[in-house]
Design an enzyme around this catalytic site. Structure first.
Site, PDB file in Angstrom:
ATOM      1  N   LYS A   8      -5.804   0.681 -11.515  1.00  0.00           N
ATOM      2  CA  LYS A   8      -5.593  -0.648 -12.088  1.00  0.00           C
ATOM      3  C   LYS A   8      -4.114  -0.998 -12.136  1.00  0.00           C
ATOM      4  CE  LYS A   8      -9.795  -0.835 -14.917  1.00  0.00           C
ATOM      5  NZ  LYS A   8     -10.410   0.387 -14.396  1.00  0.00           N
TER       6      LYS A   8
ATOM      7  N   ARG B  42     -16.019  -0.764  -4.513  1.00  0.00           N
ATOM      8  CA  ARG B  42     -17.368  -0.219  -4.338  1.00  0.00           C
ATOM      9  C   ARG B  42     -18.380  -1.335  -4.507  1.00  0.00           C
ATOM     10  NH1 ARG B  42     -18.941  -0.349  -9.689  1.00  0.00           N
ATOM     11  NH2 ARG B  42     -17.321   0.067 -11.234  1.00  0.00           N
TER      12      ARG B  42
END
Length: 647
Positions: free
Chosen positions: A116, A292
């Site tokens: 992140k 994903r």
């Protein structure tokens, strides 16, 4: 060429991936832990391989074991699912080094966006608006304290390598920062093998809107519309829908273009999701990119008519995306809910046990259920407690909402506490029907969404008694079929037949006397659902299902589990001393913070318990002295076990 596919995951995603793979003519390989050997995903695979162990760190997170399983089974490719190693760059590299195909982005893209902090830096350079925060390398508490003071409380701690609410804590004041940081770091390390954190401003009343992107190996990239995932509890999504209500075409294009730009900047390949916070003014802020497939991908499939897993397989084969951005469909509306084994009445703590009853809703147009369990399966404390997802599609949002309500009404789960009734209240709530959405939806409407505590009504007990007796085997002894005591029919000479049964439900117990062999003992449908006769006319059929010694009876929207008990044994048990604070669920002891003789204040954390990859603090209800400690760090404990005794 891919002919055999190994799915390096479990639960509903493994089942869902294998379903598509089989439809494409591929052989499917399931890996499973020692306690998952009989799990649904293992049962449905063409080939199954036992990884051993129980905890994720002993099984599904073991890269070497997964690579070895792929080679032993002859698989050419590995699908990571979501969770576990799906966003682990080392896993992607290990697959490539082994000469196998990873159904996901390159390891370099996971490195860039899987963190992140790195993603925030990348977005900042690209000019995408960011929520104020600290995303640096220093991880000491003083650095986070300084950053939080600069940002201003409340702040949000987030694991840089995580997702799904794991390693995420809201901190309201400086005094709670150190403890919250340590807990979040432990959760992140346990779930992702990486304890690094970031901190950012906790935006009040935001909407959580994400963009589904897809890219191939030829430089093509597009977005497949957006999803609204604002309704959350404990920072984990509960309801998702597509498209996001109220989003203008212009805003959709702006967010989609930003998401595609981010994916192209890192050479992305495959399915990914760029997540934004959207405020009431229409301004959006980059949160993170999940490299994903997402849990909520079915709502995107519903409004586009596409199979995203099939797209993943085709892209991995080297094929180009089958359409351009202008050709991406957007038809109707879809809503998905996540069915969890958890206790909404106890802060949504995960629940464990055996699925004594599990009935899914009927299939049909606009209806879809993705699940990873079946009746009789065990929900363990080691993995995420999601049982499955219910997805409804309609020509418009209201049709989808009503269809989903019908699906929830048809679903039955017993033996384990779930959020099923809670989901029904959310989808049926007037604010949800009006699309009044933001991440504070659940706490704002908590009074109406949560089950109201209180004793069960006399009508409930009377109906439960009637149904329990009716569904009991007629013979109470089998050695003499002609004996007057062979049948439990309440026979009385010269008196009405009455049967007494001791029942318990939700911690309450009652002796119920019911009539035998008379019209009085037959329940009405309105009583079974806890409705008046007028209300019942427009309601669905109530649920009353007998499973062995348990009767599952719906009352006021909740499926209650009713069992018979021996009152003498209950009295004997009540004389035994079980004082102290008990475990709210099965799990492992992470930390023991007290010792015998220690004085503690009310609210002090005594024990930290880990279950289903999240930490839960056991706190003192009142001030006192620790009399005894009955657990040790690293020990596995069962729900209800006494952990600490206070006096």
């Amino acid at each position: 060429m891919i002919t055999t596919l190994l799915v390096a995951n479990r639960g509903e995603i493994a089942c869902r991936v294998m379903r598509t793979a089989k439809a494409m003519g591929l052989t499917t390989v399931a890996v499973h832990s020692g306690i998952d050997r009989d799990a649904r995903h293992a049962r449905e695979a063409d080939i199954r391989i036992d990884l051993g162990g129980a905890k994720p760190a002993e099984s599904y997170l073991m890269i070497d074991k997964l690579i070895a399983a792929a080679k032993a089974s002859g698989a050419q490719a590995i699908h990571p699912g979501y969770g576990f190693l799906s966003e682990n760059a080392d896993f992607a590299r290990a697959i490539e080094d082994a000469g196998l195909i990873f159904l996901g982005p390159p390891a370099s893209a996971i490195d860039a966006m899987g963190s992140k902090s790195a993603a925030k830096v990348l977005m900042e350079k690209a000019g995408v608006p960011l929520v104020p925060g600290y995303h640096g390398e220093a991880q000491d508490v003083e650095t986070f304290r300084t950053a939080a003071e600069k940002i201003g409380y409340p702040v949000l701690l987030k694991a840089t390598a995580g997702g799904g609410g794991k390693g995420m804590k809201v901190v309201e004041r400086e005094a709670d920062l150190a403890e919250a940081l340590q807990s979040a770091q432990r959760e992140a390390q346990s779930s992702f093998g990486d304890s690094r954190m970031l901190v950012e401003k906790y935006v009040l009343k935001p909407r959580h809107v994400e963009i589904q992107v897809f890219a191939d190996q030829h430089g093509n990239c597009l977005y497949l519309n957006e999803r609204d995932c604002s309704i959350q509890r404990r920072h984990q999504k509960v309801v998702e829908e597509a498209p996001a209500p109220g989003l203008s075409p212009e805003l959709r294009r702006a967010m989609g273009a930003a998401a595609v730009k981010a994916a192209q900047a890192i050479g992305y390949v495959g399915a990914g999701t760029v997540e934004f916070l959207l405020d009431a003014r229409g301004e959006f802020f980059f949160m993170e990119m999940n490299t994903r497939l997402q849990v909520e991908h079915p709502v995107t499939e519903a409004i586009t008519g596409l199979d995203l897993v099939a797209w993943q397989i085709r892209v991995a084969r080297g094929e180009q995306l089958p359409m351009t951005q202008e050709q991406v469909p957007l038809t109707g509306h879809a809503i998905e809910v996540r069915l969890y084994a958890e206790d909404p009445d106890n802060d949504f703590l995960p629940a464990t046990g055996t699925l004594d009853l599990y009935r899914e809703s009927a299939s049909g147009p606009g209806r879809r259920v993705d699940s990873g369990v079946a009746e009789g399966d065990t929900v363990s404390p080691f993995y995420d407690p999601m049982l499955g997802k219910l997805i409804a599609w309609g020509e418009d949002r209201e049709e989808a909402r009503l269809r989903l309500l019908a699906m929830l009404d048809e679903t039955c789960v017993g033996g384990v506490r779930t959020n099923l009734a809670f989901l029904r209240r959310v989808i049926g709530h007037r604010a949800f029907a009006a699309a009044e959405l933001d991440t504070g939806f659940i706490p704002r409407h908590e009074t109406e969404l949560m089950r109201k505590p209180g004793e069960l009504a006399d009508d409930f007990w009377q109906l439960a008694g009637k149904l329990y007796v009716q569904t009991e085997p007629p013979k109470v002894r089998g050695d003499d079929a002609h004996s007057p005591w062979a049948n439990r029919d309440g026979l009385r000479f010269g008196l009405p037949g009455r049967i007494g049964v001791h029942l318990q439900c939700n911690g309450e117990s009652r002796l119920v006397r019911v009539a035998a062999n008379s019209e009085e003992s037959k329940p009405s449908s309105s009583a079974a659902s806890g409705l008046t006769s007028t209300q019942a006319k427009a309601s669905r059929q109530p649920k009353a299902i007998r499973q062995g010694k348990t009767l599952y009876l719906e009352w006021d929207g909740e499926l209650q589990a009713i069992t018979a008990f021996d009152p003498i044994a209950e009295v004997e048990a009540s004389h035994q001393h079980h004082g102290g604070l008990t475990a709210p669920m099965n799990g492992s002891i992470v930390r023991v913070l007290v010792e015998p003789g220690q004085n503690v204040e009310a609210g002090a954390t005594l024990i930290v318990l880990e279950a289903m990859k999240m930490e839960h603090s056991i706190r003192a209800a009142e001030a006192g002295v620790v009399k005894a400690v009955y657990c040790a760090e690293g020990e596995m404990i069962s729900e209800g076990a006494t952990l600490v005794e206070l006096e």
